[in-house]
Each structure stands twice: as structure tokens, then as C-alpha cells.
Design a protein around this motif. Sequence first.
Motif, PDB file in Angstrom:
ATOM      1  N   VAL A 101      -5.021  -7.696  -4.521  1.00  0.00           N
ATOM      2  CA  VAL A 101      -4.360  -6.529  -5.108  1.00  0.00           C
ATOM      3  C   VAL A 101      -3.421  -5.964  -4.041  1.00  0.00           C
ATOM      4  N   GLY A 102      -2.148  -5.790  -4.380  1.00  0.00           N
ATOM      5  CA  GLY A 102      -1.187  -5.224  -3.437  1.00  0.00           C
ATOM      6  C   GLY A 102      -0.849  -3.781  -3.794  1.00  0.00           C
ATOM      7  N   ARG A 103       0.077  -3.213  -3.042  1.00  0.00           N
ATOM      8  CA  ARG A 103       0.495  -1.822  -3.276  1.00  0.00           C
ATOM      9  C   ARG A 103       1.157  -1.718  -4.648  1.00  0.00           C
ATOM     10  N   GLU A 104       0.686  -0.789  -5.455  1.00  0.00           N
ATOM     11  CA  GLU A 104       1.195  -0.662  -6.823  1.00  0.00           C
ATOM     12  C   GLU A 104       2.559   0.036  -6.836  1.00  0.00           C
ATOM     13  N   MET A 114       7.091  -8.111  -1.787  1.00  0.00           N
ATOM     14  CA  MET A 114       5.880  -7.489  -2.318  1.00  0.00           C
ATOM     15  C   MET A 114       5.908  -7.590  -3.840  1.00  0.00           C
ATOM     16  N   PRO A 115       5.442  -8.708  -4.399  1.00  0.00           N
ATOM     17  CA  PRO A 115       5.525  -8.914  -5.844  1.00  0.00           C
ATOM     18  C   PRO A 115       4.623  -7.942  -6.607  1.00  0.00           C
ATOM     19  N   PRO A 116       4.879  -7.759  -7.914  1.00  0.00           N
ATOM     20  CA  PRO A 116       4.010  -6.882  -8.695  1.00  0.00           C
ATOM     21  C   PRO A 116       2.594  -7.453  -8.799  1.00  0.00           C
ATOM     22  N   ASN A 117       1.642  -6.570  -9.057  1.00  0.00           N
ATOM     23  CA  ASN A 117       0.258  -7.005  -9.200  1.00  0.00           C
ATOM     24  C   ASN A 117       0.037  -7.760 -10.499  1.00  0.00           C
ATOM     25  N   SER A 168      -0.067  -3.862   2.295  1.00  0.00           N
ATOM     26  CA  SER A 168      -1.523  -3.907   2.450  1.00  0.00           C
ATOM     27  C   SER A 168      -2.164  -4.566   1.235  1.00  0.00           C
ATOM     28  N   ILE A 169      -3.293  -5.211   1.480  1.00  0.00           N
ATOM     29  CA  ILE A 169      -3.946  -6.050   0.462  1.00  0.00           C
ATOM     30  C   ILE A 169      -5.415  -5.666   0.345  1.00  0.00           C
TER      31      ILE A 169
END
Length: 312
Positions: A101-104, A114-117, A168-169
Amino acid sequence: MSQPQIPTLDIRRFDTDREAFVAELGNAYREWGFAGIRGHGIPQEVIDGAYDAFVAFFALPEETKKQYHVPGGGGARGYTPFGVETAKGAKYFDLKEFWHVGRELRDEKYADVMPPNLWPAEVPEFRARALALYEALDALGARVLSALALNLGLPEDYFADKTDNGNSILRPIHYPPITADEIPNVRAGAHEDINLITLLVGASAEGLEVLSRKGEWVPFTADADTIVVNIGDMLQRLTNHVLPSTTHRVVNPPGEKARQPRYSTPFFLHPNPDFVIDVLPNCVSADNPSRYPEPITAQGYLEERLREIKLK
């Protein structure tokens, strides 16, 4: 002789007993690169709710989970199947599967890195619960970095504008039960983390071991109310090894315990992709000359390392 202990500190003291807390935290990290943090204020129901959703996802059929694997995506988002990630220099892959899960909400200028979740439709509560845990750990990480900044002689808010769009992950991990008696693989091979700091929820299950300066593997099984926070390679590089990124692993438990699955969720706190990692001048001395004359961006460093661990 008793085994050395990795310290656990109550972060509420950052507000009530700041100077002593900052000194003790700095000492713990300079010695171990690891510390337990309690009094963190993250409600247990946020942690438990997220874990319930993660366990539900990992229980799905293999072919369902694999629909969320992004080929060529370096595991940046979604699902990474069992048997892919391999510790740097290791012969055998780790015994784990995981989700990223990455930064929303992020600055659009970072959209290319930083691709979308992705979210699993089969577990509708996954998204809200994962993001609640992500945000809680992001805020706790910022507090730990504030204390470390003070310990390094920097302004308390030094890291704030360098991590506000950090890549961040949150990584829920499932280590399946081990059914064979003799296998060369371990759940997670000896490695160091790539990022600034890692916050680990769920280190209350046995298996995490930390390599001491004397070269001994020290088990670190934290209390249930404790989040384990360790230094990553980016902060080690930034501080010219004043704060060490310590080798650690997750070993297979003995006997019947190996037949149990293990779940854990590290949060890898990263700087903004364009942050330049350049040795801090106050971490250079006659005894500790700069080891890294060439600066590197956080994104460049990340890509270099992902290739080494077989995710790129």
C-alpha cells in the motif's frame, strides 16, 4: 551470561521528559539500529482491524490473489506472490507473500514513480483499514524522526518537508506454515532495509533476530503493545553511519510453531523521491570521514536496491 537486550522506550516521554528521552533513543539507535516504541497511541482496534483484513486477503485462492500482481511493477503496489523476493546476496528466496500500500494522496509531480494503489475487491474493508494503519504509522514515524533530528543536532522539524510526499510503503506480509522438515530457505533472509526508518507492527510473534555489533544474533520478540522501529540504509547513509542500519532476519521457528502462519506488517518510511541523500555535515568528523562523497536521490537509490533484491 544474559543475552543483551534491545531497548524499548515510551514515546510519551518525548512530550514529558524530552531531553532524556532524545538521548536514550539516540543511544539505542547508535548501538543497535533498533528500538521498541510503546505508548505510541495507535488504537489496538486500528491494528487488529487491519490485520483481520490482511488475513482475509491472504486466505483467498492463489489465482484470485495473482490478479493483483503487476508484472514489471517491482512490487510497488498490489500483490507479490510467494517465492519472489530474495535477500541481497542470498541463494534462496524468502518464504513469504505480501501486498504493498503506497501513499494515497500525493503531489502529482511524483505520479510517475508513485503509482495509484490497488485494492482487493474481495475484501471490501481492506482499503479503509489499511489506510488507517498507514496514516497512524506515518504520524508515529514523523515523531520518531523528530526525536532523531534533535539527537543529531538538527531542528526538530528537519525531516518534515522531506517526507511529506515520501514514497512510503505499508507491507502486510504472510509467512505460510512451514510443512517440510528440512528446507534451506528462511522466512526472511538476513538483510538491511532500504528506507529511512521501518516501523513494524506484529513483531510479537517469534522469529525476528537482530545482528549485534559483536556478530551475535539477538532475538527481538516485542510485547504486543510495542512497535519495533529500525534504521534503514537511507538514514544510515545520510548520517554517515552514525545511525546504523542493522542486519536482521526472520528465522523459522522450531518444531510445531513452524506449522503456524506468521503475519507481520512493516511500514517503510521513505523520503520524497527527489530528496537528495547527501551526508549531513555534522555527521562527519576526523574519526568518521565521509563515506559517500557522491549524493544520490532517494528514487535513484531505491531503484538500485530493488534490482538487487529481485523485485525489479
